[in-house]
Design a protein around this motif. Structure first.
Motif, short mmCIF file in Angstrom:
data_model
loop_
_atom_site.label_atom_id
_atom_site.label_comp_id
_atom_site.label_asym_id
_atom_site.label_seq_id
_atom_site.Cartn_x
_atom_site.Cartn_y
_atom_site.Cartn_z
N ILE A 19 -28.41 24.26 -69.78
CA ILE A 19 -28.64 23.29 -70.85
C ILE A 19 -28.59 24.00 -72.20
O ILE A 19 -28.65 25.22 -72.28
N SER A 20 -28.50 23.22 -73.23
CA SER A 20 -28.42 23.81 -74.57
C SER A 20 -29.73 24.51 -74.95
O SER A 20 -30.80 24.20 -74.42
N ARG A 21 -29.64 25.44 -75.86
CA ARG A 21 -30.82 26.16 -76.34
C ARG A 21 -31.84 25.20 -76.92
O ARG A 21 -33.04 25.33 -76.69
N ASP A 22 -31.37 24.21 -77.67
CA ASP A 22 -32.29 23.24 -78.29
C ASP A 22 -33.09 22.48 -77.24
O ASP A 22 -34.31 22.33 -77.35
N VAL A 23 -32.41 21.98 -76.21
CA VAL A 23 -33.09 21.24 -75.14
C VAL A 23 -34.06 22.16 -74.41
O VAL A 23 -35.21 21.80 -74.16
N ARG A 24 -33.62 23.36 -74.09
CA ARG A 24 -34.46 24.33 -73.39
C ARG A 24 -35.73 24.63 -74.19
O ARG A 24 -36.84 24.63 -73.65
N GLU A 25 -35.58 24.88 -75.48
CA GLU A 25 -36.74 25.23 -76.31
C GLU A 25 -37.73 24.07 -76.41
O GLU A 25 -38.94 24.29 -76.37
N VAL A 26 -37.24 22.85 -76.53
CA VAL A 26 -38.13 21.69 -76.60
C VAL A 26 -38.93 21.57 -75.31
O VAL A 26 -40.15 21.39 -75.35
N SER A 34 -42.94 22.28 -74.93
CA SER A 34 -43.76 21.13 -74.56
C SER A 34 -44.51 21.32 -73.25
O SER A 34 -45.58 20.74 -73.05
N PHE A 35 -43.95 22.13 -72.34
CA PHE A 35 -44.54 22.29 -71.01
C PHE A 35 -44.65 23.78 -70.68
O PHE A 35 -43.67 24.41 -70.28
N ASP A 36 -45.85 24.31 -70.83
CA ASP A 36 -46.08 25.73 -70.57
C ASP A 36 -45.64 26.15 -69.18
O ASP A 36 -45.18 27.27 -68.98
N GLU A 37 -45.78 25.26 -68.22
CA GLU A 37 -45.40 25.58 -66.86
C GLU A 37 -43.91 25.96 -66.75
O GLU A 37 -43.55 26.84 -65.97
N LEU A 38 -43.08 25.33 -67.55
CA LEU A 38 -41.65 25.67 -67.54
C LEU A 38 -41.41 27.02 -68.19
O LEU A 38 -40.61 27.81 -67.70
N ALA A 39 -42.11 27.29 -69.26
CA ALA A 39 -41.97 28.60 -69.92
C ALA A 39 -42.41 29.71 -68.99
O ALA A 39 -41.76 30.74 -68.87
#
Length: 82
Positions: free
Chosen positions: A59-66, A70-75
């Motif tokens: 996915i794009s960097r912008d979508v990934r960063e959002v 927004s969701f620490d679990e994904l980070a």
């Protein structure tokens, strides 16, 4: 699973989520094109977390960063996979 045309407007609209490649395409489309109601309707939290280490590269960097902001679990999922 069938996605509506406002999400899957440029090709395939039906996805066999038992097939890993189609499942990844489905999630990529919903993340990139979906509005709030689409995200709630078409995404599964557990599956999103499990797919995230690979999905985040598609996915794009912008979508990934959002999403990661927004969701620490994904980070954390992304960091654990690195």
């Amino acid at each position: 699973m069938r996605l509506p045309l406002h999400l899957a407007w440029s090709g395939l609209t039906t996805f066999d989520l038992d097939q890993p490649r189609l499942r990844m395409s489905y999630y990529r489309i919903v993340l990139a094109e979906g509005q709030h109601d689409d995200l709630v309707r078409f995404l599964n939290r557990g599956l999103l977390v499990s797919l995230w280490p690979t999905l985040r590269t598609l996915i794009s960097r912008d979508v990934r960063e959002v999403w990661e902001h927004s969701f620490d679990e994904l980070a954390h999922s992304a960091q654990a996979a690195a």
